[in-house]
Design an enzyme around this catalytic site. Structure first.
Site, PDB file in Angstrom:
ATOM      1  N   ASP A 101       8.757  -8.346   4.176  1.00 24.25           N
ATOM      2  CA  ASP A 101       9.314  -8.616   2.849  1.00 24.25           C
ATOM      3  C   ASP A 101       8.734  -9.941   2.336  1.00 24.25           C
ATOM      4  O   ASP A 101       9.057 -11.007   2.858  1.00 24.25           O
ATOM      5  CB  ASP A 101      10.842  -8.688   2.935  1.00 24.25           C
ATOM      6  CG  ASP A 101      11.480  -8.932   1.576  1.00 24.25           C
ATOM      7  OD1 ASP A 101      10.745  -9.183   0.594  1.00 24.25           O
ATOM      8  OD2 ASP A 101      12.722  -8.884   1.492  1.00 24.25           O
ATOM      9  N   ALA A 131       0.826  -1.223   0.000  1.00 19.58           N
ATOM     10  CA  ALA A 131       0.000   0.000   0.000  1.00 19.58           C
ATOM     11  C   ALA A 131       0.856   1.267   0.000  1.00 19.58           C
ATOM     12  O   ALA A 131       0.330   2.368   0.083  1.00 19.58           O
ATOM     13  CB  ALA A 131      -0.937  -0.016   1.205  1.00 19.58           C
ATOM     14  N   TYR A 169       5.829 -13.795 -14.546  1.00 22.31           N
ATOM     15  CA  TYR A 169       4.791 -12.918 -13.982  1.00 22.31           C
ATOM     16  C   TYR A 169       3.393 -13.475 -14.300  1.00 22.31           C
ATOM     17  O   TYR A 169       2.554 -13.617 -13.405  1.00 22.31           O
ATOM     18  CB  TYR A 169       4.960 -11.506 -14.557  1.00 22.31           C
ATOM     19  CG  TYR A 169       3.903 -10.542 -14.100  1.00 22.31           C
ATOM     20  CD1 TYR A 169       3.917 -10.037 -12.794  1.00 22.31           C
ATOM     21  CD2 TYR A 169       2.885 -10.131 -14.957  1.00 22.31           C
ATOM     22  CE1 TYR A 169       2.936  -9.156 -12.361  1.00 22.31           C
ATOM     23  CE2 TYR A 169       1.900  -9.254 -14.540  1.00 22.31           C
ATOM     24  CZ  TYR A 169       1.936  -8.755 -13.240  1.00 22.31           C
ATOM     25  OH  TYR A 169       0.959  -7.887 -12.811  1.00 22.31           O
ATOM     26  N   ASN A 189      -2.364  -7.170  -2.658  1.00 20.11           N
ATOM     27  CA  ASN A 189      -2.051  -6.340  -3.816  1.00 20.11           C
ATOM     28  C   ASN A 189      -0.561  -6.336  -4.165  1.00 20.11           C
ATOM     29  O   ASN A 189      -0.199  -6.196  -5.330  1.00 20.11           O
ATOM     30  CB  ASN A 189      -2.536  -4.911  -3.546  1.00 20.11           C
ATOM     31  CG  ASN A 189      -1.866  -3.900  -4.437  1.00 20.11           C
ATOM     32  OD1 ASN A 189      -2.246  -3.720  -5.594  1.00 20.11           O
ATOM     33  ND2 ASN A 189      -0.807  -3.256  -3.930  1.00 20.11           N
ATOM     34  N   SER A 249      -3.960 -10.232 -12.578  1.00 15.84           N
ATOM     35  CA  SER A 249      -3.577  -9.428 -13.742  1.00 15.84           C
ATOM     36  C   SER A 249      -4.265  -9.986 -14.987  1.00 15.84           C
ATOM     37  O   SER A 249      -4.576 -11.191 -15.043  1.00 15.84           O
ATOM     38  CB  SER A 249      -2.069  -9.507 -13.936  1.00 15.84           C
ATOM     39  OG  SER A 249      -1.698  -8.926 -15.170  1.00 15.84           O
ATOM     40  N   ALA A 277       2.471 -16.470 -15.100  1.00 18.40           N
ATOM     41  CA  ALA A 277       2.215 -17.751 -14.423  1.00 18.40           C
ATOM     42  C   ALA A 277       1.941 -17.530 -12.941  1.00 18.40           C
ATOM     43  O   ALA A 277       1.056 -18.168 -12.357  1.00 18.40           O
ATOM     44  CB  ALA A 277       3.412 -18.683 -14.614  1.00 18.40           C
ATOM     45  N   LYS A 289       0.588 -15.030 -11.585  1.00 15.67           N
ATOM     46  CA  LYS A 289      -0.742 -14.418 -11.429  1.00 15.67           C
ATOM     47  C   LYS A 289      -1.850 -15.409 -11.801  1.00 15.67           C
ATOM     48  O   LYS A 289      -2.974 -15.309 -11.310  1.00 15.67           O
ATOM     49  CB  LYS A 289      -0.841 -13.162 -12.306  1.00 15.67           C
ATOM     50  CG  LYS A 289       0.053 -12.019 -11.834  1.00 15.67           C
ATOM     51  CD  LYS A 289      -0.426 -11.491 -10.510  1.00 15.67           C
ATOM     52  CE  LYS A 289       0.376 -10.313 -10.023  1.00 15.67           C
ATOM     53  NZ  LYS A 289      -0.120  -9.780  -8.755  1.00 15.67           N
ATOM     54  N   ARG A 346       2.613   2.337  -2.494  1.00 14.53           N
ATOM     55  CA  ARG A 346       2.657   2.951  -3.826  1.00 14.53           C
ATOM     56  C   ARG A 346       1.516   2.423  -4.691  1.00 14.53           C
ATOM     57  O   ARG A 346       0.856   1.441  -4.340  1.00 14.53           O
ATOM     58  CB  ARG A 346       3.967   2.582  -4.545  1.00 14.53           C
ATOM     59  CG  ARG A 346       5.180   3.215  -3.948  1.00 14.53           C
ATOM     60  CD  ARG A 346       6.417   2.886  -4.749  1.00 14.53           C
ATOM     61  NE  ARG A 346       6.899   1.539  -4.538  1.00 14.53           N
ATOM     62  CZ  ARG A 346       7.251   0.697  -5.508  1.00 14.53           C
ATOM     63  NH1 ARG A 346       7.167   1.072  -6.764  1.00 14.53           N
ATOM     64  NH2 ARG A 346       7.689  -0.511  -5.221  1.00 14.53           N
TER      65      ARG A 346
HETATM   66  N1  LIG Z   1       0.453  -1.599 -12.865  1.00 12.40           N
HETATM   67  C1  LIG Z   1      -0.065  -2.470 -13.707  1.00 12.40           C
HETATM   68  O1  LIG Z   1      -0.080  -2.269 -14.920  1.00 12.40           O
HETATM   69  C2  LIG Z   1      -0.666  -3.760 -13.204  1.00 12.40           C
HETATM   70  C3  LIG Z   1      -1.420  -4.541 -14.091  1.00 12.40           C
HETATM   71  C4  LIG Z   1      -2.004  -5.719 -13.644  1.00 12.40           C
HETATM   72  C5  LIG Z   1      -1.821  -6.119 -12.338  1.00 12.40           C
HETATM   73  N2  LIG Z   1      -1.065  -5.365 -11.494  1.00 12.40           N
HETATM   74  C6  LIG Z   1      -0.865  -5.846 -10.129  1.00 12.40           C
HETATM   75  O2  LIG Z   1      -1.300  -4.885  -9.198  1.00 12.40           O
HETATM   76  C7  LIG Z   1      -0.527  -4.975  -8.014  1.00 12.40           C
HETATM   77  C8  LIG Z   1       0.051  -3.592  -7.667  1.00 12.40           C
HETATM   78  O3  LIG Z   1       0.874  -3.189  -8.748  1.00 12.40           O
HETATM   79  P1  LIG Z   1       1.447  -1.699  -8.886  1.00 12.40           P
HETATM   80  O4  LIG Z   1       1.507  -1.436 -10.333  1.00 12.40           O
HETATM   81  O5  LIG Z   1       0.740  -0.779  -7.985  1.00 12.40           O
HETATM   82  O6  LIG Z   1       2.959  -1.960  -8.389  1.00 12.40           O
HETATM   83  P2  LIG Z   1       4.062  -0.950  -7.835  1.00 12.40           P
HETATM   84  O7  LIG Z   1       3.715   0.451  -8.120  1.00 12.40           O
HETATM   85  O8  LIG Z   1       5.364  -1.490  -8.352  1.00 12.40           O
HETATM   86  O9  LIG Z   1       3.970  -1.188  -6.256  1.00 12.40           O
HETATM   87  C9  LIG Z   1       4.269  -2.469  -5.760  1.00 12.40           C
HETATM   88  C10 LIG Z   1       3.906  -2.561  -4.303  1.00 12.40           C
HETATM   89  O10 LIG Z   1       4.246  -3.902  -3.864  1.00 12.40           O
HETATM   90  C11 LIG Z   1       5.170  -3.828  -2.795  1.00 12.40           C
HETATM   91  N3  LIG Z   1       6.186  -4.879  -2.914  1.00 12.40           N
HETATM   92  C12 LIG Z   1       7.025  -5.115  -3.947  1.00 12.40           C
HETATM   93  N4  LIG Z   1       7.877  -6.110  -3.643  1.00 12.40           N
HETATM   94  C13 LIG Z   1       7.559  -6.514  -2.380  1.00 12.40           C
HETATM   95  C14 LIG Z   1       8.112  -7.475  -1.502  1.00 12.40           C
HETATM   96  N5  LIG Z   1       9.164  -8.223  -1.816  1.00 12.40           N
HETATM   97  N6  LIG Z   1       7.547  -7.600  -0.285  1.00 12.40           N
HETATM   98  C15 LIG Z   1       6.492  -6.833   0.078  1.00 12.40           C
HETATM   99  N7  LIG Z   1       5.947  -5.893  -0.706  1.00 12.40           N
HETATM  100  C16 LIG Z   1       6.479  -5.733  -1.928  1.00 12.40           C
HETATM  101  C17 LIG Z   1       5.845  -2.467  -2.903  1.00 12.40           C
HETATM  102  O11 LIG Z   1       6.306  -2.078  -1.600  1.00 12.40           O
HETATM  103  P3  LIG Z   1       7.497  -0.977  -1.377  1.00 12.40           P
HETATM  104  O12 LIG Z   1       7.178   0.186  -2.239  1.00 12.40           O
HETATM  105  O13 LIG Z   1       7.414  -0.637   0.066  1.00 12.40           O
HETATM  106  O14 LIG Z   1       8.781  -1.638  -1.740  1.00 12.40           O
HETATM  107  C18 LIG Z   1       4.706  -1.595  -3.438  1.00 12.40           C
HETATM  108  O15 LIG Z   1       3.901  -1.130  -2.389  1.00 12.40           O
HETATM  109  C19 LIG Z   1       0.549  -6.027  -8.283  1.00 12.40           C
HETATM  110  O16 LIG Z   1       0.169  -7.261  -7.733  1.00 12.40           O
HETATM  111  C20 LIG Z   1       0.574  -6.105  -9.785  1.00 12.40           C
HETATM  112  O17 LIG Z   1       1.029  -7.348 -10.266  1.00 12.40           O
HETATM  113  C21 LIG Z   1      -0.485  -4.195 -11.886  1.00 12.40           C
END
Ligand SMILES: NC(=O)c1ccc[n+]([C@@H]2O[C@H](COP(=O)([O-])OP(=O)(O)OC[C@H]3O[C@@H](n4cnc5c(N)ncnc54)[C@H](OP(=O)(O)O)[C@@H]3O)[C@@H](O)[C@H]2O)c1
Length: 252
Positions: free
Chosen positions: A62, A15, A158, A89, A144, A160, A162, A17
């Protein structure tokens, strides 16, 4: 329709970002007490907490380190009290070209599956155990479009990772519904976040825009309302459903 999440305590992973941040903000705006989970961005998580009207808490874990994940939910329950909702998320999307040496490719595969699938499954398992004792609980797993459509060769891990959570989400809905537990899947398409920026810088904005029916890319705020509705209890009979939020990609 009035949506109130009063008396709900909801954990939102990732949460700090992007999509998770928008979800946590809207859940809080709708009355929930939110547990803002983060990994590295403590400052961003604290900033979000300071902007929320309702009480909120900040917790790190983590998800690539299984030792930190096991016991995370019971620890939060002991610290804050019962948790009514879990929004899984947090996720990573790492590129692994298919011409990488297999050992390097495998490292990215394993990290991706650990964070996106295995840790999510542990959180679901521990949450179900907790929710069974209350005969109530809702899980929203953020998957996704890639889970259903597949992805480019460098994002196979990625896609797989999801895809696996589709059957996980449906199994929970099927198996634990009679014990008051509901489980939903959201499948976003390209959404403007740091994660998408990495992919867009690799493939270009037109690559994403040409894929959708609308004129602009989806924003995190376009995902949050559906999650809020699902957490509210007003859509419990959609348990087991996978909901696409991808700006019409499949009909374009
Ligand atoms: N953006 C897209 O186009 C898209 C499309 C389809 C699905 N999604 C899915 O939506 C979700 C959110 O994506 P987003 O685009 O908002 O991603 P993002 O901006 O990259 O943010 C990722 C979030 O996940 C946390 N995170 C990453 N690695 C982690 C780890 N090892 N342990 C704990 N937390 C971790 C990060 O925490 P920190 O910042 O504190 O490191 C951050 O809060 C994901 O599951 C993604 O696969 C995204």
């Amino acid at each position: 329709m009035n949506i109130s999440l009063k008396n709900q305590r909801i954990l939102v992973t990732g949460a700090s970002r992007g999509i998770g941040r928008a979800i946590a903000k809207q859940l809080s705006d709708s009355g929930a007490e939110v547990i803002i989970h983060f990994n590295k961005n403590a400052a961003e998580a604290e900033k979000l907490k300071s902007e929320l009207m309702n009480p909120a808490f900040v917790e790190s874990c983590d998800l690539s380190d299984v030792k930190q994940v096991v016991g995370f939910i019971p620890k939060l329950v002991e610290k804050y009290g019962p948790i009514s909702g879990l929004v899984n998320n947090a996720g990573i999307a790492k590129s692994a070209s298919d011409d990488l040496p297999t050992e390097e490719w495998l490292k990215i595969w394993q990290e991706t599956v650990q964070v996106n699938t295995t840790s999510l499954a542990i959180l679901c398992k521990e949450f179900v155990e907790h929710a069974k004792s209350n005969q109530n609980g809702r899980i929203v797993n953020i998957s996704s479009r890639a889970a259903f459509r597949g992805d480019t060769s460098d994002y196979i891990a990625y896609a797989a990772s999801k895809g696996a959570i589709v059957s996980l989400t449906r199994s929970i809905a099927r198996q634990y519904g009679k014990q008051g537990i509901k489980s939903f899947l959201i499948a976003p398409g390209f959404t403007r976040t740091d994660m998408a920026d990495e992919i867009l810088s690799e493939y270009g904005e037109d690559f994403a825009l040409n894929d959708i029916a609308l004129n602009e890319l989806t924003k995190p705020e376009d995902i949050a309302p559906m999650v809020t509705l699902l957490c509210s209890g007003l859509a419990d009979h959609a348990t087991g459903a996978s909901i696409d939020i991808n700006a019409g990609s499949y009909v374009h």
